[in-house]
Design an enzyme around this catalytic site. Structure first.
Site, PDB file in Angstrom:
ATOM      1  N   HIS A   1      -0.050  -4.808  -1.149  1.00  0.00           N
ATOM      2  CA  HIS A   1       0.115  -3.715  -1.681  1.00  0.00           C
ATOM      3  C   HIS A   1      -1.268  -2.763  -1.715  1.00  0.00           C
ATOM      4  O   HIS A   1      -1.243  -1.797  -2.281  1.00  0.00           O
ATOM      5  CB  HIS A   1       0.966  -3.358  -2.966  1.00  0.00           C
ATOM      6  CG  HIS A   1       2.439  -3.823  -2.757  1.00  0.00           C
ATOM      7  ND1 HIS A   1       3.008  -4.645  -3.844  1.00  0.00           N
ATOM      8  CD2 HIS A   1       3.360  -3.812  -1.778  1.00  0.00           C
ATOM      9  CE1 HIS A   1       4.199  -5.000  -3.440  1.00  0.00           C
ATOM     10  NE2 HIS A   1       4.358  -4.367  -2.233  1.00  0.00           N
TER      11      HIS A   1
ATOM     12  N   ASN B   1      11.546   5.756  -9.171  1.00  0.00           N
ATOM     13  CA  ASN B   1      12.797   6.190  -9.533  1.00  0.00           C
ATOM     14  C   ASN B   1      13.764   5.871 -10.717  1.00  0.00           C
ATOM     15  O   ASN B   1      14.676   6.462 -11.244  1.00  0.00           O
ATOM     16  CB  ASN B   1      13.857   6.154  -8.327  1.00  0.00           C
ATOM     17  CG  ASN B   1      13.435   6.678  -7.007  1.00  0.00           C
ATOM     18  OD1 ASN B   1      13.399   7.834  -6.948  1.00  0.00           O
ATOM     19  ND2 ASN B   1      12.960   5.875  -6.121  1.00  0.00           N
TER      20      ASN B   1
ATOM     21  N   LEU C   1       6.344  -0.980  -8.018  1.00  0.00           N
ATOM     22  CA  LEU C   1       7.399  -1.782  -8.370  1.00  0.00           C
ATOM     23  C   LEU C   1       8.538  -1.261  -7.228  1.00  0.00           C
ATOM     24  O   LEU C   1       9.099  -0.062  -7.408  1.00  0.00           O
ATOM     25  CB  LEU C   1       7.810  -1.434  -9.977  1.00  0.00           C
ATOM     26  CG  LEU C   1       6.826  -1.386 -10.988  1.00  0.00           C
ATOM     27  CD1 LEU C   1       7.522  -1.186 -12.384  1.00  0.00           C
ATOM     28  CD2 LEU C   1       6.214  -2.686 -10.972  1.00  0.00           C
TER      29      LEU C   1
ATOM     30  N   GLU D   1       2.137   4.972   1.652  1.00  0.00           N
ATOM     31  CA  GLU D   1       1.194   3.905   2.591  1.00  0.00           C
ATOM     32  C   GLU D   1       0.904   4.440   4.067  1.00  0.00           C
ATOM     33  O   GLU D   1      -0.138   4.201   4.197  1.00  0.00           O
ATOM     34  CB  GLU D   1       2.031   2.520   2.231  1.00  0.00           C
ATOM     35  CG  GLU D   1       1.942   2.102   1.018  1.00  0.00           C
ATOM     36  CD  GLU D   1       2.714   0.931   0.989  1.00  0.00           C
ATOM     37  OE1 GLU D   1       3.968   0.968   0.717  1.00  0.00           O
ATOM     38  OE2 GLU D   1       2.342  -0.355   0.746  1.00  0.00           O
TER      39      GLU D   1
ATOM     40  N   ARG E   1      12.148 -12.459  -4.566  1.00  0.00           N
ATOM     41  CA  ARG E   1      11.169 -13.678  -4.702  1.00  0.00           C
ATOM     42  C   ARG E   1      11.202 -13.938  -6.166  1.00  0.00           C
ATOM     43  O   ARG E   1      11.049 -13.401  -7.009  1.00  0.00           O
ATOM     44  CB  ARG E   1       9.870 -13.136  -4.340  1.00  0.00           C
ATOM     45  CG  ARG E   1       9.977 -12.310  -2.761  1.00  0.00           C
ATOM     46  CD  ARG E   1       8.658 -11.796  -2.465  1.00  0.00           C
ATOM     47  NE  ARG E   1       8.792 -10.668  -1.566  1.00  0.00           N
ATOM     48  CZ  ARG E   1       8.225  -9.931  -1.163  1.00  0.00           C
ATOM     49  NH1 ARG E   1       6.871  -9.725  -2.087  1.00  0.00           N
ATOM     50  NH2 ARG E   1       8.364  -8.708  -0.511  1.00  0.00           N
TER      51      ARG E   1
ATOM     52  N   LYS F   1       8.759  -0.645  12.319  1.00  0.00           N
ATOM     53  CA  LYS F   1       8.821   0.505  11.515  1.00  0.00           C
ATOM     54  C   LYS F   1       7.691   1.429  12.016  1.00  0.00           C
ATOM     55  O   LYS F   1       6.459   0.901  12.398  1.00  0.00           O
ATOM     56  CB  LYS F   1       8.464   0.493  10.082  1.00  0.00           C
ATOM     57  CG  LYS F   1      10.033   0.225   9.257  1.00  0.00           C
ATOM     58  CD  LYS F   1       9.636   0.580   7.684  1.00  0.00           C
ATOM     59  CE  LYS F   1       9.872  -0.456   6.983  1.00  0.00           C
ATOM     60  NZ  LYS F   1       9.447  -0.610   5.527  1.00  0.00           N
TER      61      LYS F   1
ATOM     62  N   ARG G   1      -0.310  -1.620  10.007  1.00  0.00           N
ATOM     63  CA  ARG G   1      -0.307  -1.992   8.872  1.00  0.00           C
ATOM     64  C   ARG G   1      -0.366  -3.793   8.929  1.00  0.00           C
ATOM     65  O   ARG G   1       0.514  -4.429   9.631  1.00  0.00           O
ATOM     66  CB  ARG G   1       0.842  -2.098   7.869  1.00  0.00           C
ATOM     67  CG  ARG G   1       0.874  -2.379   6.646  1.00  0.00           C
ATOM     68  CD  ARG G   1       2.121  -2.222   5.897  1.00  0.00           C
ATOM     69  NE  ARG G   1       2.103  -2.936   4.599  1.00  0.00           N
ATOM     70  CZ  ARG G   1       2.970  -2.895   3.805  1.00  0.00           C
ATOM     71  NH1 ARG G   1       4.230  -2.252   3.869  1.00  0.00           N
ATOM     72  NH2 ARG G   1       2.652  -3.421   2.502  1.00  0.00           N
TER      73      ARG G   1
END
Ligand code: AMP
Length: 398
Positions: A179, A334, A208, A383, A240, A14, A90
């Site tokens: 994170h 959201n 989340l 991020e 997970r 990405k 990252r």
């Protein structure tokens, strides 16, 4: 100043090209199915979009394709790769070796690769991405920003696991969290929105999304976090398990004759929302299924909210109180029903949200009810921008 932020997965890459003068994204995209075919989606900020299958045998070929798109006449946003000032990678696992972002050289890339021993799903791919960029960009400054760095301030009693101490010494097994870039970013935004110095605040940040983690941020430092040795720990997630009694794993292995590698896959890719509901790993699908009467979808949504709520309570206890609560990432930003369910019953801590303010999506907003002593916020995470800022600070001192 232009910074290319790169996030490499085992078969994906990405990227975002960020203009640091105003934080805007000039172009972004995703290469998928690297090594097993290939597919690229690239979008320029003015709306031009390229999407096609393209064979990419490895990350180097993916990076070459990205550079071609960024500089090409049809979908490009720059005319020469040299216009990019630095590349920021990252990295999920920095362990105790990398408590802060670093400027990369060959030795550090190798060290990141070697940490793949404790983060096989992430670090090998990150190092491949760095080597690919080195080949394509030569000596251009490259920085690694680690998901674990922010959590390096946890006290030992928060990060040590109850295994024999020798395994920490021999294999570096302990809680690292993840994170970190997101938790740090939203905690700092939270303090800014409150007009308070972060050093005075006790904040619980709830990231989340498909992967979820909750962090206790006291005085601007992470003092505990729900993900553990790997991003498998904590609350149930898209695919997970979250925290689980290891005996449950051993029982399944025994009964189903599964290997450790089988169980790694089962716990990371086939469990959580997907495995429990049998419907989907995506919370939107679970909402639809629950509305249609699917009881296992209802169970997953309730279990998730319940687990997040328990973490908030325990982190308030860990910090001796709580001044602010933050929701971020796909679900946190959201899903109003999730936020409402998490906060319900936390009035005893001073947490109360306003249903009308909570009925929003993806905007930076204070959703606290009047009179609540704890301020609750939705703060969209960014991020990539946070990673680019760390890179700019390290390489150019700004
Ligand atoms: P992330 O990993 O941060 O991209 O978040 C992905 C998760 O966010 C998925 O479970 C999505 O279902 C969830 N998500 C995204 N938009 C919504 C929405 N409008 N309502 C509920 N969940 C959402």
């Amino acid at each position: 100043m232009l910074i290319l932020v790169v996030n490499t997965g085992s078969s994906s890459l990405k990227y975002q090209l960020i203009n640091m003068d105003d934080g805007s994204v000039s172009a972004k995209g995703l290469c998928e199915r690297i090594g097993i075919g290939g597919h690229i989606k690239h979008s320029a900020s003015d709306g031009r979009v390229y999407e096609a299958d393209r064979v990419m045998a490895n990350h180097e070929q993916a990076m070459e394709a990205v550079i071609e798109l960024l500089t090409g006449s049809e979908y490009g946003v720059i005319s020469d790769p040299d216009e990019i000032d630095a590349i920021a990678h990252r990295v999920v696992q920095g362990a105790e070796v990398f408590p802060k972002p670093v400027v990369l050289d060959e030795e550090k890339i190798q060290r990141i690769y070697d940490l793949g021993e404790i983060a096989p799903l992430h670090n090998y791919a990150a190092a491949q991405g760095m080597w690919a960029c080195r080949k394509c960009f030569g000596d251009k400054p490259m920085v690694a920003v680690f998901d674990t760095s922010f959590h390096q301030t946890m006290p030992d009693y928060a990060y040590m696991l109850g295994l024999p101490y020798k395994y920490y010494e021999k294999y570096a097994i302990r809680r690292y969290g993840a994170h970190g870039t997101s938790h740090k970013y939203v905690a700092e935004r939270c303090a800014a929105l409150m007009g308070r110095d972060i050093s005075e605040l006790r904040i619980v940040t709830c990231h989340l999304g498909n992967g979820s983690s909750i962090t206790a941020v006291k005085g601007g430092k992470s003092v505990d976090t729900s993900m553990s040795f790997t991003p498998l720990g904590g609350v149930i997630m898209g695919t997970r398990t979250g925290d689980i009694d290891p005996m449950a794993i051993f029982r399944v292995m025994e009964k189903e004759n599964k290997s450790p590698a089988d169980m790694v896959r089962l716990c990371n890719k086939e469990s959580g929302f997907l495995g429990l509901s049998g419907v989907s790993s995506d919370s939107r699908d679970l909402h639809s299924a629950a509305e249609d009467g699917n009881d296992r979808a209802r169970l997953v949504l309730e279990e998730f909210r319940y687990q997040v709520k328990k973490y908030i309570g325990s982190y308030a206890a860990a910090m001796g109180g709580i001044d602010a609560l933050v929701f971020t990432a796909g679900i946190g930003e959201n899903d109003a029903t999730c936020r409402a369910g998490v906060c319900e019953g936390l009035e005893f801590l001073g947490i109360k949200i306003d249903p009308a303010k909570n009925a929003v999506r993806g905007s930076e907003i204070d959703i606290s009810a009047e009179g609540a002593s704890v301020r609750t916020f939705i703060i969209p995470t960014n991020e990539e921008l946070a990673i680019a800022k760390e890179c700019a600070a390290l390489v150019f001192g700004r």
